[in-house]
Structure formats: structure tokens, C-alpha cells
Design a protein around this motif. Structure first.
Motif, PDB file in Angstrom:
ATOM      1  N   ILE A 222       0.852  -1.183   0.000  1.00 32.85           N
ATOM      2  CA  ILE A 222       0.000   0.000   0.000  1.00 32.85           C
ATOM      3  C   ILE A 222       0.891   1.236   0.000  1.00 32.85           C
ATOM      4  N   THR A 223       0.702   2.114  -0.965  1.00 31.76           N
ATOM      5  CA  THR A 223       1.510   3.322  -1.027  1.00 31.76           C
ATOM      6  C   THR A 223       0.733   4.429  -1.740  1.00 31.76           C
ATOM      7  N   THR A 224       1.178   5.673  -1.555  1.00 35.95           N
ATOM      8  CA  THR A 224       0.490   6.803  -2.184  1.00 35.95           C
ATOM      9  C   THR A 224       0.770   6.828  -3.681  1.00 35.95           C
ATOM     10  N   ASP A 225      -0.259   7.182  -4.430  1.00 34.92           N
ATOM     11  CA  ASP A 225      -0.185   7.220  -5.888  1.00 34.92           C
ATOM     12  C   ASP A 225       0.552   8.485  -6.331  1.00 34.92           C
ATOM     13  N   LYS A 226       1.654   8.312  -7.072  1.00 35.49           N
ATOM     14  CA  LYS A 226       2.439   9.462  -7.553  1.00 35.49           C
ATOM     15  C   LYS A 226       1.896  10.028  -8.864  1.00 35.49           C
ATOM     16  N   LYS A 227       0.940   9.314  -9.450  1.00 34.27           N
ATOM     17  CA  LYS A 227       0.270   9.779 -10.674  1.00 34.27           C
ATOM     18  C   LYS A 227       1.272  10.200 -11.749  1.00 34.27           C
ATOM     19  N   SER A 228       2.179   9.301 -12.040  1.00 33.88           N
ATOM     20  CA  SER A 228       3.145   9.549 -13.108  1.00 33.88           C
ATOM     21  C   SER A 228       3.358   8.263 -13.902  1.00 33.88           C
ATOM     22  N   ARG A 229       3.839   8.423 -15.125  1.00 38.11           N
ATOM     23  CA  ARG A 229       4.093   7.250 -15.966  1.00 38.11           C
ATOM     24  C   ARG A 229       5.163   6.349 -15.348  1.00 38.11           C
ATOM     25  N   GLU A 230       6.182   6.962 -14.764  1.00 38.36           N
ATOM     26  CA  GLU A 230       7.260   6.181 -14.157  1.00 38.36           C
ATOM     27  C   GLU A 230       6.737   5.362 -12.966  1.00 38.36           C
ATOM     28  N   PHE A 231       5.850   5.992 -12.185  1.00 35.65           N
ATOM     29  CA  PHE A 231       5.264   5.281 -11.049  1.00 35.65           C
ATOM     30  C   PHE A 231       4.413   4.100 -11.538  1.00 35.65           C
ATOM     31  N   ASP A 232       3.642   4.307 -12.601  1.00 34.89           N
ATOM     32  CA  ASP A 232       2.838   3.231 -13.176  1.00 34.89           C
ATOM     33  C   ASP A 232       3.714   2.050 -13.581  1.00 34.89           C
ATOM     34  N   LEU A 233       4.840   2.366 -14.209  1.00 39.50           N
ATOM     35  CA  LEU A 233       5.760   1.309 -14.661  1.00 39.50           C
ATOM     36  C   LEU A 233       6.396   0.596 -13.468  1.00 39.50           C
ATOM     37  N   TRP A 234       6.681   1.362 -12.401  1.00 37.51           N
ATOM     38  CA  TRP A 234       7.255   0.772 -11.180  1.00 37.51           C
ATOM     39  C   TRP A 234       6.271  -0.223 -10.570  1.00 37.51           C
ATOM     40  N   CYS A 235       4.992   0.185 -10.496  1.00 32.36           N
ATOM     41  CA  CYS A 235       3.949  -0.703  -9.962  1.00 32.36           C
ATOM     42  C   CYS A 235       3.822  -1.963 -10.808  1.00 32.36           C
ATOM     43  N   LEU A 236       3.839  -1.791 -12.106  1.00 35.22           N
ATOM     44  CA  LEU A 236       3.736  -2.926 -13.019  1.00 35.22           C
ATOM     45  C   LEU A 236       4.919  -3.870 -12.846  1.00 35.22           C
ATOM     46  N   ASN A 237       6.100  -3.291 -12.635  1.00 34.32           N
ATOM     47  CA  ASN A 237       7.302  -4.106 -12.465  1.00 34.32           C
ATOM     48  C   ASN A 237       7.244  -4.952 -11.199  1.00 34.32           C
ATOM     49  N   LEU A 238       6.564  -4.434 -10.161  1.00 33.77           N
ATOM     50  CA  LEU A 238       6.468  -5.188  -8.907  1.00 33.77           C
ATOM     51  C   LEU A 238       5.676  -6.486  -9.079  1.00 33.77           C
ATOM     52  N   ARG A 239       4.879  -6.560 -10.132  1.00 39.96           N
ATOM     53  CA  ARG A 239       4.140  -7.799 -10.401  1.00 39.96           C
ATOM     54  C   ARG A 239       5.101  -8.965 -10.602  1.00 39.96           C
ATOM     55  N   ARG A 240       6.312  -8.655 -11.086  1.00 41.71           N
ATOM     56  CA  ARG A 240       7.310  -9.723 -11.288  1.00 41.71           C
ATOM     57  C   ARG A 240       7.674 -10.397  -9.973  1.00 41.71           C
ATOM     58  N   TYR A 241       7.536  -9.653  -8.895  1.00 40.44           N
ATOM     59  CA  TYR A 241       7.894 -10.163  -7.566  1.00 40.44           C
ATOM     60  C   TYR A 241       6.677 -10.700  -6.815  1.00 40.44           C
ATOM     61  N   GLY A 242       5.552 -10.761  -7.492  1.00 44.41           N
ATOM     62  CA  GLY A 242       4.334 -11.239  -6.836  1.00 44.41           C
ATOM     63  C   GLY A 242       3.705 -10.201  -5.943  1.00 44.41           C
ATOM     64  N   ILE A 243       4.032  -8.915  -6.157  1.00 44.42           N
ATOM     65  CA  ILE A 243       3.518  -7.831  -5.306  1.00 44.42           C
ATOM     66  C   ILE A 243       2.533  -6.975  -6.091  1.00 44.42           C
ATOM     67  N   ARG A 244       1.323  -6.850  -5.571  1.00 44.62           N
ATOM     68  CA  ARG A 244       0.314  -5.988  -6.168  1.00 44.62           C
ATOM     69  C   ARG A 244       0.240  -4.687  -5.380  1.00 44.62           C
ATOM     70  N   VAL A 245       0.301  -3.573  -6.072  1.00 46.26           N
ATOM     71  CA  VAL A 245       0.294  -2.263  -5.415  1.00 46.26           C
ATOM     72  C   VAL A 245      -1.140  -1.771  -5.245  1.00 46.26           C
ATOM     73  N   LEU A 254      -4.394   5.448   4.683  1.00 48.58           N
ATOM     74  CA  LEU A 254      -3.953   4.126   5.140  1.00 48.58           C
ATOM     75  C   LEU A 254      -4.646   3.710   6.435  1.00 48.58           C
ATOM     76  N   LEU A 255      -4.885   4.665   7.347  1.00 49.48           N
ATOM     77  CA  LEU A 255      -5.419   4.319   8.664  1.00 49.48           C
ATOM     78  C   LEU A 255      -6.772   3.601   8.596  1.00 49.48           C
ATOM     79  N   PRO A 256      -7.769   4.125   7.868  1.00 50.50           N
ATOM     80  CA  PRO A 256      -9.044   3.380   7.807  1.00 50.50           C
ATOM     81  C   PRO A 256      -8.909   2.000   7.182  1.00 50.50           C
ATOM     82  N   ILE A 257      -7.936   1.826   6.299  1.00 53.69           N
ATOM     83  CA  ILE A 257      -7.696   0.499   5.712  1.00 53.69           C
ATOM     84  C   ILE A 257      -7.186  -0.453   6.788  1.00 53.69           C
ATOM     85  N   LEU A 258      -6.220   0.012   7.582  1.00 51.38           N
ATOM     86  CA  LEU A 258      -5.666  -0.831   8.649  1.00 51.38           C
ATOM     87  C   LEU A 258      -6.725  -1.149   9.700  1.00 51.38           C
TER      88      LEU A 258
END
Length: 444
Positions: A222-245, A254-258
Motif C-alpha cells: 500500500i503506497t500513495t499514488d504518484k500519478k506519473s508514468r514512471e510510477f505506473d511502470l514501477w507498480c507494473l514491475n512489482l508484479r514480477r515479484y508477486g507484489i500488487r500495489v 492508510l489508517l481506515p484500511i488498517l
């Protein structure tokens, strides 16, 4: 909450209920406690060696540069860092939400002791060395693994803070590495307190891939959305590690989610409390039979006498009559009253009673409270502290429990589901069917 966040809460709650989840906590969780961030810790040292801007840079590499240039070895640098932790810091709402979650394994890269503080009233096993990681943990204990060491207790060589520490981690801490590998394969991790381009998370997820290959379970960040193309690609890359953003708009989201995860981690669980001197209650018996017929409802049995025993027996009889699996519908918790009968009427023992009841209420979603005395009132108070939704079904204005109708937390949580319930209860016009309706509404 967005539909994506709601879907995540539902999915991850199922892992928590099954006991197949672990939290991985980063420095962002301690920021609201006014602890210095990585950048704040390293910045003054970096300036001394001529690096003015370290934003977005690898902090482990910056720490390595500082030691190489300024100190020569890690000891004096860690002494300087540890002085920044000597102020009195306090756990924040994020820590408290985590502490109320029905979870048994927490990993962290934080050096502070705020997790230990917030779990002070819960049986915990703190581990930050290779020797301690192999220690068996009883079922009732929460295991906190400080993989990068503890600034207050660790030997200097056990603190992982520089690039060379990361490079040598596999060699110096093989038992922790092996445990991490096993947990990555067997549990679903939730990474919180880490941000985009955080060097800690980058190192961890790289090692996660190295440790578990493509066999890892589904993990989440869980992380804040940077709303950039690079951030989108970073999130997509994490899928390789089995991590969904899971993207949130701001840190405060974050607090109400926790808090939601904390409550839903307990499953559709109920606990019924009331006077130990109650020997008959048609409403408690009828309610328990109805609850037993609601699929997946779990009865938490605190092994007390009186009203709770009436309710538990009725629930059990119905489960057996319906030929359901009792092991999936019951959880048993130690009875403090059998250990010390004075808990029932000795005011001085109330703090101890509450402490003993914490594991029960950390595993309870809904508490139904009938009339009772000192012990019942104490159980309701600790249930509220643990985040439970407490539904009162009082009728005796002279009982100690009637005072609970002034409790703001109790009222706020009820009014989310029925705005008129408390008002009608005070007017003594709440009936059994009203109680059953609100319980079904919460559990559905």
C-alpha cells in the motif's frame, strides 16, 4: 474507499482469518510519531561530505558514503544515529490499528521500539538476531521480527544500515534469511510504510525474488499514488515479484484500511457477555441458536459461567443438531475467573482482568452485551479498546452496564449501522428482533 481498496480488504482479510498473512512494516508507519525519517537521519551527515541533495537517492548507499568518508567504520556513525532516538517517542494510531489485528507474524525494517510498546499488553516474542529466530513461538504470542536490528538492543554488527550490510546480509544472517524465504512461500505479506523508490523496499523485494523465485504467494504493497508514468511502470514491475500495489491518494488514507483489516481479520466472530449470576435467559438462548444458523459465524467462548455459558451451550447444541463442523465454528479462550475467582468482584483486579481478556477481543468482531456487573462492564470496555463493535441489549437501568450507553466509541460504532438503536434502547423499546437485525446487518 475505492472499489479496488474494498476488494483488497476482502481478499487480504481472508488470508488474515486463515492465519496465512504477515505484515511487513517500514519507516513510514513511525513518521506520525515524529521519529526522524531515513532522509532526515542521513541528510546532516551527507552535507558534511559534500552531498547537498539526497532526495530520491539510495539511503543505504548514502550511509555507506558517510561511513567511508567521515567515520571509517560503522560504530561512531551508529552512535550518532542512536542519539536521535533517545527522545521519548509514542506509538501513533497506525501502530494501534496494527496491534488490534488478529495477526501472529510481523516483520519490520524499523530500528525503533514503537511496535514493542504498542504490544506491551500482548504476549510477544521480539527477534532481531540469528540466534533468536529459531526460537519456538507459542500460539498465543505475536512474533515481531526486526530483520535490520534494534537501535536500542542490538549489537552494532547486527544493525543493517549501509550498502555493505545489505551485501553481507545473506552471509551474516542465514537463519533470518531462511525464515524470510519460508514466510514468503507460506504467507501473504502486506508491505506498509514504504514508498516509491524506497531503498529498503527495493532491496527486500529483490531478495524476495531471489529467495522464492516464481513460487511466492500473492503479496501487497500500500503506497500513495504518484500519478506519473514512471510510477505506473514501477507498480507494473512489482508484479514480477508477486507484489500488487494498492494505491491511495494520501498517507492518511492508510489508517481506515488498517482499521478495517483489524476488524475483518477476526472473521464473522461473536462473543456474548453478561452477568455471571444469570441462570436463565430465553433471549440469549434464542439468539445463539439463530447465530449458529448463520453460515461461517464463529462463537468465541471465554469459558465463563452465567449468561455466556447459556449462550455457548445453545450455539453448540444447534451446531451439533445441524451436523456442522464444530472445530470451524468455535474458538476457546482461557477463563481468568477460574484462575482467580476474585476477578468477579475485586475492583483492584480489573486492570489484570482486562489484560487477560485482550487475546479474546482481538479475535472478536461483534460483542453482544447483556446486563451485568463489574466484570461485564470491564469486558465491554476492553472490547471497545480492541476495536470490536459492541451491541448492548440492556434492560436493567440499575446495572453497572447501563452506564456504558454514555460511551462515545460504543455509540459511534453502532450508529454506523443503526442510528436509532441506542436511542430506542434508552427508551426501553428495543426488542429481540431489533437486536438480531443489527447483528445480521453487521455480519453480512
Amino acid at each position: 474507499m475505492s472499489s479496488a481498496v474494498k476488494k483488497f480488504i476482502k481478499e487480504y482479510s481472508e488470508e488474515l482469518i486463515a492465519g496465512k498473512a504477515a505484515y511487513f512494516i517500514g519507516a513510514g508507519i513511525s513518521v506520525n510519531s515524529n521519529l526522524p525519517s531515513w532522509t532526515e537521519l542521513i541528510k546532516p551527515f551527507a552535507k558534511k561530505i559534500g552531498i547537498k541533495d539526497i532526495i530520491g537517492k539510495d539511503m543505504t548507499l548514502m550511509a555507506q558514503y558517510v561511513i567511508n568518508e567521515e567515520f571509517g567504520n560503522k560504530g561512531p556513525f551508529l552512535d550518532s544515529i542512536s542519539r536521535k532516538f533517545r527522545r521519548r517517542y509514542f506509538p501513533n494510531p497506525y501502530h494501534y490499528a496494527i496491534s488490534k489485528t488478529n495477526i501472529t507474524t510481523i516483520w519490520t525494517t524499523n530500528y525503533d521500539n514503537l511496535l514493542e510498546e504498542v504490544f506491551a499488553n500482548v504476549a510477544t516474542d521480539i527477534k532481531f538476531t540469528d540466534e533468536s529466530i529459531s526460537r519456538d513461538v507459542p500460539d498465543n504470542k505475536v512474533e515481531i521480527i526486526k530483520m535490520h536490528g534494534c537501535i536500542y538492543n542490538s549489537h552494532r554488527s547486527d544493525i543493517t544500515i549501509t550498502q555493505s550490510d545489505y551485501e553481507d546480509f545473506f552471509e551474516k544472517k542465514p537463519a533470518i534469511v531462511q525464515r524470510l524465504r519460508m514466510d514468503l512461500l507460506q504467507k501473504s505479506f502486506l508491505f506498509i510504510g514504504y514508498g516509491y523508490n524506497d531503498s529498503n523496499i527495493q532491496n527486500i523485494i529483490t531478495e524476495a525474488r531471489r529467495l522464492s523465485g516464481n513460487n511466492t504467494r500473492q503479496h501487497y504493497l500500500i503506497t500513495t499514488d504518484k500519478k506519473s508514468r514512471e510510477f505506473d511502470l514501477w507498480c507494473l514491475n512489482l508484479r514480477r515479484y508477486g507484489i500488487r500495489v494498492i494505491r491511495i491518494n494520501k498517507n492518511e488514507d492508510l489508517l481506515p484500511i488498517l482499521e478495517s483489516l483489524s476488524l475483518h481479520s477476526r472473521g464473522r466472530s461473536v462473543f456474548i457477555t453478561g452477568s455471571h449470576n444469570t441462570f436463565s435467559s430465553k433471549n440469549a438462548k434464542k439468539l445463539s441458536k439463530k447465530l449458529a444458523r448463520i453460515p461461517e459465524t464463529i462463537f468465541n467462548d471465554g469459558q465463563s459461567s452465567g449468561l455466556m455459558r447459556i449462550a455457548s451451550n445453545a450455539f453448540m447444541e444447534t451446531i451439533i443438531d445441524n451436523k456442522d463442523d464444530v472445530t470451524k465454528r468455535f474458538r476457546f479462550f482461557p477463563n481468568p475467573y477460574s484462575a482467580n475467582p476474585k476477578f468477579a468482584n475485586d475492583v483492584s483486579l480489573l486492570p489484570t482482568l482486562k489484560e487477560w481478556r485482550i487475546p479474546l477481543f482481538k479475535s472478536t468482531y461483534v460483542v453482544i452485551a447483556f446486563d451485568g456487573g463489574m466484570g461485564t462492564k470491564a469486558e465491554v470496555e476492553i472490547a471497545l479498546d480492541m476495536g470490536c463493535i459492541v451491541i448492548p441489549f440492556f434492560s436493567d437501568k440499575k446495572s453497572e452496564t447501563w452506564q456504558l450507553l454514555k460511551n462515545k466509541l460504543l455509540i459511534e460504532r453502532i450508529e454506523k449501522h443503526d442510528k436509532k438503536y441506542i436511542k430506542n434502547l434508552r427508551k426501553e423499546i428495543i426488542k429481540y428482533n431489533d437486536l438480531l437485525r443489527i447483528i445480521k446487518n453487521i455480519l453480512r
